[in-house]
Design an enzyme around this catalytic site. Sequence first.
Site, mmCIF file in Angstrom:
data_model
loop_
_atom_site.group_PDB
_atom_site.id
_atom_site.type_symbol
_atom_site.label_atom_id
_atom_site.label_comp_id
_atom_site.label_asym_id
_atom_site.label_seq_id
_atom_site.Cartn_x
_atom_site.Cartn_y
_atom_site.Cartn_z
ATOM 1 N N CYS A 55 41.631 16.638 16.539
ATOM 2 C CA CYS A 55 42.896 17.223 16.300
ATOM 3 C C CYS A 55 42.662 18.260 15.132
ATOM 4 O O CYS A 55 41.892 17.875 14.290
ATOM 5 C CB CYS A 55 43.981 16.347 15.769
ATOM 6 S SG CYS A 55 45.410 17.116 15.547
ATOM 7 N N HIS A 56 43.271 19.441 15.189
ATOM 8 C CA HIS A 56 43.102 20.336 14.131
ATOM 9 C C HIS A 56 43.947 20.256 12.983
ATOM 10 O O HIS A 56 44.289 21.385 12.364
ATOM 11 C CB HIS A 56 42.991 21.756 14.775
ATOM 12 C CG HIS A 56 44.172 22.109 15.550
ATOM 13 N ND1 HIS A 56 44.220 22.693 16.776
ATOM 14 C CD2 HIS A 56 45.645 21.902 15.490
ATOM 15 C CE1 HIS A 56 45.323 22.871 17.354
ATOM 16 N NE2 HIS A 56 46.430 22.104 16.609
ATOM 17 N N ASN A 115 47.701 13.723 23.249
ATOM 18 C CA ASN A 115 48.590 12.800 22.168
ATOM 19 C C ASN A 115 49.456 11.963 23.113
ATOM 20 O O ASN A 115 49.661 12.084 24.264
ATOM 21 C CB ASN A 115 49.567 13.960 21.449
ATOM 22 C CG ASN A 115 48.654 14.582 20.375
ATOM 23 O OD1 ASN A 115 47.702 14.068 19.711
ATOM 24 N ND2 ASN A 115 49.119 15.926 20.374
#
Length: 351
Positions: free
Chosen positions: A171-172, A149
């Site tokens: 990304c989850h 990030n």
Amino acid sequence: MNIKIAYLGGGSKMWARVFMNDLALSTDLGGEIGLYDIDIEAAVRNQKIGERINLDPACKSKFNYVVYPQIEDCLKDADFIVISILPGTFKEMESDVHAPEKLGIWQSVGDTAGPGGVLRAMRTVPIYEYFAKKIKECAPNAWVINFTNPMSICVQTLYDVFPEIKAFGCCHEVFHAQEFLCLCLKKLKGIKATRKDIYTDASGVNHFTWITEAKYKDQDLLSLVPEFAKLYYDKGYYEGGSRYQFKTDTFAYGNKIKMDLYRKYHTLAAAGDRHLAEFVSRTWYLKNKATVKRYAFGLTTVAYREKEQAAKIAESIEMANGTKPIVLEKSTEEAVDLMKAILGYKSVILF
């Protein structure tokens, strides 16, 4: 199939282990994982952990783990490149996140939006410009998977420097929103489903993603959100673990921001409430600590992150030395599934 994976940030304290476990439990793969990190000691620890993973009876795909002091050697002949780094130090992040508090600016994450996100991006972009140049020079045909990030800015920088690059971010954030919709289905219709059982259409930028359509068979799941909010908005409801986990877990939240934004826009914001709070006017959810408490989420302090990292380093040392057992468990992450889809082994539908 033998492949080479170059891991930039190969000393990663969390993502590397998750990735290595998922690879080990996958079938039909093997080859080399090159580990490159400015912290060579950390990369060597992951190398030892990888070698221990290979010895586990549950391991299905074995890889040769190689630590590379030079990025060029790590990237050479790579089929896939994974990037997972911490831009800067926690001391710098401490200033990014907490110095603005003196001016009444509160941040619940501080890595994508707000002052923390801006400063982290300024620190990260030059690193990713360098990565992009090296990838273009040493492995121009490799697929690049980014875990760092601010996700959108990292990936955009790669494309700005090397437009022909084949890169995407993982990304989850949407996973939890899908689990929230499954919770709505269970509470209101008595139907138990997993996120893999439902269809969702998501769009937006990382950490501010929106689900515009969601279905379980013929059931419109978004239509359930207003009724769920009537029942559970006041006290909040966390979809993972226990309902009130947000009272003790800095990463948990009561989904009150998600439900409030649905009331405003009739679309489901998919990221966790901690991230969503930073993308709108701070007067909405981050006005002060009392507002944060009212909306049932937390401010993740840098001190907490430092403590968590120290624990992970200690765990890595024990795992590398063999004093802590390695338990191979498949994560919910989808990076390895996406790699296998690219290689032609399977089809993957991103929900």
